[in-house]
Scaffold this motif. Structure first.
Motif, PDB file in Angstrom:
ATOM      1  N   LEU A 398      48.549  34.833  43.235  1.00  0.00           N
ATOM      2  CA  LEU A 398      48.468  36.267  42.951  1.00  0.00           C
ATOM      3  C   LEU A 398      47.842  36.539  41.589  1.00  0.00           C
ATOM      4  O   LEU A 398      47.265  37.616  41.365  1.00  0.00           O
ATOM      5  CB  LEU A 398      49.878  36.875  43.007  1.00  0.00           C
ATOM      6  N   ALA A 399      47.921  35.578  40.684  1.00  0.00           N
ATOM      7  CA  ALA A 399      47.414  35.787  39.325  1.00  0.00           C
ATOM      8  C   ALA A 399      45.899  35.937  39.287  1.00  0.00           C
ATOM      9  O   ALA A 399      45.360  36.418  38.291  1.00  0.00           O
ATOM     10  CB  ALA A 399      47.838  34.634  38.423  1.00  0.00           C
ATOM     11  N   ARG A 400      45.196  35.543  40.351  1.00  0.00           N
ATOM     12  CA  ARG A 400      43.733  35.656  40.321  1.00  0.00           C
ATOM     13  C   ARG A 400      43.268  37.102  40.332  1.00  0.00           C
ATOM     14  O   ARG A 400      42.094  37.391  40.093  1.00  0.00           O
ATOM     15  CB  ARG A 400      43.126  34.921  41.509  1.00  0.00           C
ATOM     16  N   HIS A 401      44.192  38.031  40.613  1.00  0.00           N
ATOM     17  CA  HIS A 401      43.838  39.458  40.613  1.00  0.00           C
ATOM     18  C   HIS A 401      44.024  40.092  39.236  1.00  0.00           C
ATOM     19  O   HIS A 401      44.009  41.324  39.112  1.00  0.00           O
ATOM     20  CB  HIS A 401      44.701  40.204  41.636  1.00  0.00           C
ATOM     21  N   TRP A 402      44.192  39.279  38.196  1.00  0.00           N
ATOM     22  CA  TRP A 402      44.415  39.816  36.858  1.00  0.00           C
ATOM     23  C   TRP A 402      43.331  40.774  36.381  1.00  0.00           C
ATOM     24  O   TRP A 402      43.623  41.676  35.571  1.00  0.00           O
ATOM     25  CB  TRP A 402      44.579  38.669  35.854  1.00  0.00           C
TER      26      TRP A 402
END
Length: 551
Positions: A398-402
């Motif tokens: 999910l962190a790739r949507h930062w």
């Protein structure tokens, strides 16, 4: 014309930075071609020699065009601002000394362009003519610098200015040629690199000699370094020069080591690209220095170390916003309009301070609003940095949507950065653009939106190729823009305290942009380090914004 005066400071700094970059590359490319490519080409295979001359000739021609355009635009902007300030027609100022010097520089640049037009290896006469035209450019810009306006120590400052600019040309100006020359065969690339490294070392020596002259003539005391805008900008420039020296030392080791050239070539290219990016930032600081008075001219109103310690002592961030109705401009707009009309009716200003813009009154509520904006922006940037660190681990999908967090920051900046202007205030969008600080805030909002969407698309695999570099280029551009940032604050001490908080932000933005660029370009050994470095830079930017204070 009044709007031109309001925006003159910011526009002149940005344009002067572009002029410095173009002129440095022009002078450096001439030196590279005449003093390096010609003798080195005699020791190379004919194919490599022809390619090397083509690289240098193309760089000289492109840089000459860029220098001509930026110098001409800068001269026209200065002429228009001076004419508006003095209420004279531009034609009446044609005989001014600075116009004559700009004309000399333009003629010399045009001569370089003409001399670079014929193909092939330049002969002795053509080489001497190229060096002579480059020297004329250097002479014109040196005598058109602030040093000529000094009544004391003028010869020393003129010499320091010339040495400084010549050193930048020898070291930084030829880097684009060197980067392109690394595509030659390994033996030829090493030959060019080794010779360039010695020229760059000489350029470092010239820069240090020029810096010593600047210290004696423009700064003069340690207290002036942190107590004035000129001193703090010069210190920031020195820090970035230190980073350049580290990169240059690594390049020198790679070029003069015993390892085969092909093995260290990708690392060498990345370091040279980082040198070029940081070099642009250094030249942006140099351009900003021309918009502030030398520290030696401000013996009073300097910020003391006690005031710096008090201002930067950490406190809890301000997370609640004051009411918009309590701000100074909505409360006093009618009074401001009346005072402005009275000043206009009385007389025109006799001198113009670059970047001054319209200086509205500031009260405690205005300061609280500004601190609130910086602190919430810091929270968002800190979240982005932490999310990017999580993404670097590869364990939190999910962190790739930062990058989407940046959209919230862009909207926040657009709405909250200038409460007296559109969309919150009574001042319309076009009228608000008379203030250079408002212009910079709006540009920053658009910049954030652009790199947020592009980086998110890169993370999802939707964009490939050169579009991948939008985010690192945007970080670099943001850092350079921040170095040219002006603050419409009439209190010199307050403006300096704010400057001290903004300069580190710019340095971290430049470092972060170089790191992200390196991660995308490789090699893998450097990419592994860079993958963690640029999120840490974002974390530091977020923390600095959380510590921001104006009271």
């Amino acid at each position: 014309m009044e709007q031109l005066l309001d925006l003159y400071g910011f526009a002149s700094v940005v344009l002067h930075a572009a002029e410095l970059v173009a002129r440095t590359v022009l002078l450096g490319s001439v030196v590279f071609w005449v003093l390096l490519a010609v003798p080195a080409g005699r020791l190379m295979p004919p194919g490599d020699a022809d390619r090397l001359h083509g690289i240098a000739r193309r760089a000289v021609r492109l840089a000459a065009v860029a220098a001509l355009v930026t110098t001409l635009l800068g001269g026209l902007l200065g002429l228009a601002a001076l004419a508006a300030t003095l209420e004279l027609r531009a034609g009446a100022l044609i005989g001014a000394d600075f116009i004559a010097l700009i004309g000399l520089a333009l003629l010399a640049m045009l001569a370089v362009l003409v001399l670079a037009a014929p193909p092939g290896v330049p002969g002795p006469r053509r080489r001497w003519a190229l060096l002579g035209a480059a020297a004329a450019v250097l002479l014109a810009v040196t005598f058109g610098s602030h040093a000529i306006a000094r009544t004391e120590e003028r010869p020393m400052l003129l010499l320091a200015t010339g040495l400084h600019q010549a050193g930048a040309a020898f070291w930084l100006g030829g880097l684009p040629c060197l980067l392109a020359a690394l595509r030659l065969t390994p033996a030829s690339a090493r030959l060019v690199g080794q010779r360039y490294s010695w020229a760059a070392a000489g350029g470092v020596g010239l820069i240090l000699l020029g810096s010593a002259g600047f210290w004696l003539g423009y700064i003069g005391a340690v207290e002036a370094v942190y107590g004035t805008a000129y001193g703090s900008m010069a210190a920031t420039k020195l820090i970035m020069l230190g980073l350049l020296l580290l990169l240059g030392a690594a390049n020198f080791r790679a070029l003069h080591g015993v390892a085969p050239m092909g093995q260290g070539l990708p690392r060498l290219r990345r370091f040279i690209e980082a040198e070029m990016a940081i070099g642009i930032a250094v030249l942006a600081v140099a351009a900003s220095l021309t918009s502030v008075p030398p520290a030696a001219d401000l013996p009073d109103d300097r910020v003391t170390w006690a005031e710096i310690t008090e201002r930067f002592t950490p406190q809890l961030p301000r997370l609640s916003s004051p009411d918009h109705a309590d701000l100074a401009i909505p409360a006093l707009q009618a009074q401001l309009d009346a005072e402005w009309q009275q000043r206009q009716a009385a007389q025109r200003p006799q001198a113009f301070t670059p970047g001054e813009g319209l200086l509205p009154p500031r009260n405690a509520t205005d300061i609280a609003w500004s601190e609130y904006n910086h602190h919430w922006a810091g929270i968002m940037v800190l979240l982005v940095g932490l999310a990017a660190l999580l993404d670097a681990t590869g364990r939190v999908p999910l962190a790739r949507h930062w990058p989407l967090v940046f959209l919230g920051l862009a909207g926040f900046l657009l709405v909250r950065s200038d409460p007296e202007a559109w969309p919150l205030g009574d001042i319309g969008l076009l009228d608000s653009l008379r203030d250079p600080e408002v212009v910079q805030h709006k540009l920053a909002s658009l910049l954030v939106v652009g790199f947020a969407l592009s980086e998110w698309s890169v993370r999802l695999g939707l964009l490939r190729g050169r579009v991948r570099f939008v985010f690192p280029v945007a970080m670099l551009a943001g850092g350079v823009l921040l170095l040219a940032h002006t603050h419409a604050i009439s209190n010199i001490k307050e403006a300096q305290l704010i400057e001290l908080s903004h300069l580190p932000l710019a340095v971290f933005a430049v470092i972060g942009g170089c790191a992200r660029w390196t991660e995308l370009r490789g090699p893998e050994a450097l990419a592994r380090v860079a993958r963690w470095l640029w999120p840490l830079c974002l974390v530091m930017i977020g923390l600095l914004l959380l510590l921001y204070r104006e009271s």
